[in-house]
Write a protein that holds these residues in place. Structure first.
Motif, PDB file in Angstrom:
ATOM      1  N   VAL A   1       0.841  -1.209   0.000  1.00  0.00           N
ATOM      2  CA  VAL A   1       0.000   0.000   0.000  1.00  0.00           C
ATOM      3  C   VAL A   1       0.873   1.254   0.000  1.00  0.00           C
ATOM      4  CG1 VAL A   1      -1.665   1.335   1.348  1.00  0.00           C
ATOM      5  CG2 VAL A   1      -1.949  -1.141   1.113  1.00  0.00           C
ATOM      6  N   ASN A   2       1.930   1.245   0.794  1.00  0.00           N
ATOM      7  CA  ASN A   2       2.786   2.431   0.905  1.00  0.00           C
ATOM      8  C   ASN A   2       3.661   2.665  -0.327  1.00  0.00           C
ATOM      9  OD1 ASN A   2       1.796   2.985   3.436  1.00  0.00           O
ATOM     10  ND2 ASN A   2       3.436   1.899   4.518  1.00  0.00           N
ATOM     11  N   ASN A   3       4.141   1.579  -0.925  1.00  0.00           N
ATOM     12  CA  ASN A   3       5.132   1.704  -1.997  1.00  0.00           C
ATOM     13  C   ASN A   3       4.560   1.593  -3.412  1.00  0.00           C
ATOM     14  OD1 ASN A   3       7.084   1.876   0.028  1.00  0.00           O
ATOM     15  ND2 ASN A   3       7.465  -0.332   0.013  1.00  0.00           N
ATOM     16  N   VAL A   4       3.391   0.975  -3.556  1.00  0.00           N
ATOM     17  CA  VAL A   4       2.830   0.730  -4.891  1.00  0.00           C
ATOM     18  C   VAL A   4       1.669   1.673  -5.202  1.00  0.00           C
ATOM     19  CG1 VAL A   4       1.690  -0.943  -6.392  1.00  0.00           C
ATOM     20  CG2 VAL A   4       3.569  -1.671  -4.900  1.00  0.00           C
ATOM     21  N   LEU A   5       0.754   1.822  -4.262  1.00  0.00           N
ATOM     22  CA  LEU A   5      -0.431   2.636  -4.523  1.00  0.00           C
ATOM     23  C   LEU A   5      -0.116   4.124  -4.438  1.00  0.00           C
ATOM     24  CD1 LEU A   5      -3.322   0.814  -2.628  1.00  0.00           C
ATOM     25  CD2 LEU A   5      -2.485   0.456  -4.955  1.00  0.00           C
ATOM     26  N   GLY A   6      -0.786   4.880  -5.336  1.00  0.00           N
ATOM     27  CA  GLY A   6      -0.715   6.331  -5.250  1.00  0.00           C
ATOM     28  C   GLY A   6      -1.628   6.831  -4.156  1.00  0.00           C
ATOM     29  N   PRO A   7      -1.548   8.122  -3.809  1.00  0.00           N
ATOM     30  CA  PRO A   7      -2.344   8.674  -2.695  1.00  0.00           C
ATOM     31  C   PRO A   7      -3.850   8.613  -2.919  1.00  0.00           C
ATOM     32  CG  PRO A   7      -1.256  10.428  -3.939  1.00  0.00           C
ATOM     33  CD  PRO A   7      -0.671   9.136  -4.424  1.00  0.00           C
ATOM     34  N   ASN A   8      -4.279   8.560  -4.194  1.00  0.00           N
ATOM     35  CA  ASN A   8      -5.721   8.533  -4.496  1.00  0.00           C
ATOM     36  C   ASN A   8      -6.191   7.189  -5.054  1.00  0.00           C
ATOM     37  OD1 ASN A   8      -6.174  11.345  -3.833  1.00  0.00           O
ATOM     38  ND2 ASN A   8      -5.092  11.851  -5.729  1.00  0.00           N
ATOM     39  N   ASP A   9      -5.320   6.168  -5.059  1.00  0.00           N
ATOM     40  CA  ASP A   9      -5.688   4.853  -5.573  1.00  0.00           C
ATOM     41  C   ASP A   9      -6.451   4.068  -4.514  1.00  0.00           C
ATOM     42  OD1 ASP A   9      -4.256   5.664  -7.751  1.00  0.00           O
ATOM     43  OD2 ASP A   9      -2.499   4.415  -7.330  1.00  0.00           O
ATOM     44  N   ASP A  10      -7.308   3.162  -4.982  1.00  0.00           N
ATOM     45  CA  ASP A  10      -8.153   2.401  -4.061  1.00  0.00           C
ATOM     46  C   ASP A  10      -8.112   0.919  -4.427  1.00  0.00           C
ATOM     47  OD1 ASP A  10     -10.008   1.849  -2.050  1.00  0.00           O
ATOM     48  OD2 ASP A  10     -11.724   2.211  -3.366  1.00  0.00           O
ATOM     49  N   ILE A  11      -8.009   0.051  -3.435  1.00  0.00           N
ATOM     50  CA  ILE A  11      -8.088  -1.398  -3.666  1.00  0.00           C
ATOM     51  C   ILE A  11      -9.550  -1.804  -3.668  1.00  0.00           C
ATOM     52  CG2 ILE A  11      -7.555  -3.677  -2.730  1.00  0.00           C
ATOM     53  CD1 ILE A  11      -4.987  -2.547  -1.580  1.00  0.00           C
ATOM     54  N   THR A  12     -10.015  -2.377  -4.785  1.00  0.00           N
ATOM     55  CA  THR A  12     -11.419  -2.775  -4.916  1.00  0.00           C
ATOM     56  C   THR A  12     -11.608  -4.292  -4.867  1.00  0.00           C
ATOM     57  OG1 THR A  12     -11.242  -2.800  -7.340  1.00  0.00           O
ATOM     58  CG2 THR A  12     -11.951  -0.732  -6.310  1.00  0.00           C
ATOM     59  N   LYS A  13     -10.512  -5.026  -5.014  1.00  0.00           N
ATOM     60  CA  LYS A  13     -10.589  -6.487  -4.945  1.00  0.00           C
ATOM     61  C   LYS A  13      -9.279  -7.001  -4.375  1.00  0.00           C
ATOM     62  CE  LYS A  13     -11.452 -10.592  -7.853  1.00  0.00           C
ATOM     63  NZ  LYS A  13     -12.746 -10.987  -7.270  1.00  0.00           N
ATOM     64  N   PHE A  14      -9.377  -7.987  -3.442  1.00  0.00           N
ATOM     65  CA  PHE A  14      -8.160  -8.571  -2.874  1.00  0.00           C
ATOM     66  C   PHE A  14      -8.448 -10.019  -2.486  1.00  0.00           C
ATOM     67  CE2 PHE A  14      -4.972  -9.574   0.295  1.00  0.00           C
ATOM     68  CZ  PHE A  14      -3.827  -8.984  -0.216  1.00  0.00           C
ATOM     69  N   GLU A  15      -7.823 -10.935  -3.192  1.00  0.00           N
ATOM     70  CA  GLU A  15      -7.941 -12.359  -2.873  1.00  0.00           C
ATOM     71  C   GLU A  15      -6.539 -12.922  -2.695  1.00  0.00           C
ATOM     72  OE1 GLU A  15     -10.318 -14.582  -5.593  1.00  0.00           O
ATOM     73  OE2 GLU A  15     -11.943 -13.101  -5.652  1.00  0.00           O
ATOM     74  N   TYR A  16      -6.315 -13.509  -1.522  1.00  0.00           N
ATOM     75  CA  TYR A  16      -4.977 -13.992  -1.170  1.00  0.00           C
ATOM     76  C   TYR A  16      -5.037 -15.482  -0.855  1.00  0.00           C
ATOM     77  CZ  TYR A  16      -0.581 -14.396   1.498  1.00  0.00           C
ATOM     78  OH  TYR A  16       0.660 -14.761   1.957  1.00  0.00           O
ATOM     79  N   LEU A  17      -4.208 -16.250  -1.559  1.00  0.00           N
ATOM     80  CA  LEU A  17      -4.134 -17.685  -1.329  1.00  0.00           C
ATOM     81  C   LEU A  17      -2.810 -17.989  -0.639  1.00  0.00           C
ATOM     82  CD1 LEU A  17      -5.352 -20.496  -1.710  1.00  0.00           C
ATOM     83  CD2 LEU A  17      -4.216 -20.636  -3.937  1.00  0.00           C
ATOM     84  N   LYS A  18      -2.862 -18.214   0.680  1.00  0.00           N
ATOM     85  CA  LYS A  18      -1.646 -18.473   1.454  1.00  0.00           C
ATOM     86  C   LYS A  18      -1.277 -19.951   1.360  1.00  0.00           C
ATOM     87  CE  LYS A  18       0.444 -17.707   5.991  1.00  0.00           C
ATOM     88  NZ  LYS A  18       0.249 -17.145   7.347  1.00  0.00           N
ATOM     89  N   LYS A  19      -0.008 -20.210   1.063  1.00  0.00           N
ATOM     90  CA  LYS A  19       0.484 -21.581   0.941  1.00  0.00           C
ATOM     91  C   LYS A  19       1.538 -21.817   2.015  1.00  0.00           C
ATOM     92  CE  LYS A  19      -0.304 -21.567  -4.066  1.00  0.00           C
ATOM     93  NZ  LYS A  19       0.291 -21.727  -5.411  1.00  0.00           N
ATOM     94  N   SER A  20       1.268 -22.762   2.919  1.00  0.00           N
ATOM     95  CA  SER A  20       2.136 -22.963   4.079  1.00  0.00           C
ATOM     96  C   SER A  20       3.512 -23.504   3.718  1.00  0.00           C
ATOM     97  CB  SER A  20       1.461 -23.916   5.079  1.00  0.00           C
ATOM     98  OG  SER A  20       1.183 -25.164   4.460  1.00  0.00           O
TER      99      SER A  20
END
Length: 420
Positions: free
Chosen positions: A354-373
């Motif tokens: 969020v800090n390094n990739v997104l701009g100040p006015n960008d918004d995350i609208t979808k987030f799906e995370y598949l964690k693999k142990s």
């Protein structure tokens, strides 16, 4: 049998329809006029009794049948609007109608057909496209000796659609308006053939511009590219009222004579027009109904200072499609972007993103995370909406720095359809 239409046919159709169809308003649109620095008038066929121009052609074609033909019953194939016109006419004239519609037709249009047709109408859903549906309808018509009411490749249908032009020119005459350009949608070609014929006879200086969805530009391909009627192997069905793989032989020949130019509109651009017309003008249009207005952006240099007529061909838009319409618009405007990324499996990585990739006015609208142990990284599908599409290059650079192996989903239609 006649194979073309003349202005006299349209004038006769007008007399047939005079006490049946609504004389729809011709309205100057101040928002569009200011936006394009010209005088834009809208012919509001979205306000017709069945919320589209198709009632005109359907009623005129059915009225031309003999009494014995009417008693055998009528059939049609339609993605929705022609079906509503046929159903309305069957109910009004006490005729039996069997209406074939693609399985993919929006539910709103199916329900409207049943509403207008009442007990006189049977609806059969078949095929994924209009052309698949048409084959079944023609086979059924022959087997049961009924009368097929063609949605566009019929002289009487075309003449009925042409009454829009007669009305518009009469209304314009009252206000001393002369049209330099006319924009109208093309599906199978019935609308452009009818109004183009009448304009060529009574306003020959008007440039007739045919507008098609980019994913189903069958008339442009046939007339301009091939000089013969061709069947498109694949079409995008989103603009359901104008998504036809093969135009009519009659409409092809008429379009060659009356259409000055063709414009192909991206389906996403159509969606942007739908949303713009709703928010700025409180006009609800279906995708095909928005085509003519979408074309203004492509002709803005030509129409500056001119007088323009756009035919708003229909307003049968299913409210359930609005989320898809908004999504397609955002993709076209380059405001929403999807990526597949590898996220390191450690605390704080999302905060870094969020800090390094997104701009100040960008918004995350979808987030799906598949964690693999058992692995060091997990796969993420992420959607990001920009506030300004000019920020896209910077976003891509930031994403590439975070994960050089990322996949940009927007550029892969199959992957987008599967994941989003």
């Amino acid at each position: 049998m006649k194979d073309t239409v003349v202005a006299r046919d349209i004038e006769e159709a007008y007399l047939t329809l005079k006490n049946v169809v609504k004389e729809t308003p011709l309205q100057k649109d101040h928002y569009l006029s200011l936006k394009y620095d010209c005088n834009v008038y809208l012919k509001r066929e979205d306000l017709q009794w069945v919320r589209s121009f198709k009632l005109r052609g359907a009623y005129n074609a059915i009225a031309a049948l003999t009494e014995s033909e009417r008693q055998r019953g009528i059939t049609c194939a339609s993605a929705g609007n022609h079906a509503q016109g046929v159903a309305y006419t069957a109910n009004k004239l006490n005729l039996s109608a069997t209406i074939f519609m693609p399985v993919t037709t929006p539910l709103q249009k199916i329900d409207q057909v049943k509403f207008f047709g009442g007990a006189h109408t049977e609806v059969i859903l078949t095929g994924d496209t209009f052309d698949d549906c048409l084959k079944e309808a023609l086979l059924y018509t022959e087997e049961h000796s009924k009368n097929f009411i063609d949605p566009f490749n019929n002289i009487n249908t075309i003449s009925g659609q042409g009454t829009i032009a007669l009305e518009a020119l009469n209304q314009a005459k009252d206000d001393s308006v002369n049209f330099d350009y006319l924009f109208a949608a093309i599906g199978g070609g019935g609308l452009i053939s009818g109004i183009g014929t009448y304009f060529k006879a009574h306003s020959p200086h008007t440039e007739i511009i045919g507008v098609e969805p980019a994913g189903a530009s069958s008339m442009y391909t046939s007339v301009v590219k091939e000089d013969k009627v061709v069947t498109l192997p694949n079409i995008d069905k989103f603009v359901d009222g104008a998504s036809v793989a093969r135009v009519g032989d009659i409409t092809f020949n008429i379009a060659k004579k009356v259409v000055s130019d063709y414009v192909q509109i991206d389906e996403g651009e159509v969606c942007s027009t739908i949303l713009d017309m709703y928010t700025k003008q409180a006009i609800i249009v279906e995708p095909a109904g928005a085509l003519s207005v979408s074309a203004l952006e492509h002709y803005k240099a030509n129409i500056k200072g001119k007088t323009v007529l756009c035919v708003i061909s229909g307003g049968n838009n299913d409210i359930n499609r609005m989320k898809e319409i908004e999504e397609r618009s955002l993709l076209f405007e380059e405001m929403k972007h999807y990526f597949i990324l590898n996220f390191p499996q450690r605390p704080g990585v999302l905060k870094e993103f969020v800090n390094n990739v997104l701009g100040p006015n960008d918004d995350i609208t979808k987030f799906e995370y598949l964690k693999k142990s058992s692995q060091n990284t997990g796969t993420v599908i992420i959607g990001i909406q920009l506030n300004d599409h000019a920020d896209l290059n910077q976003l891509k650079q930031n994403v590439n720095q975070f994960d050089p192996l990322n996949i940009y989903i927007n550029e892969n239609k199959m992957l987008y359809s599967l994941l989003i």
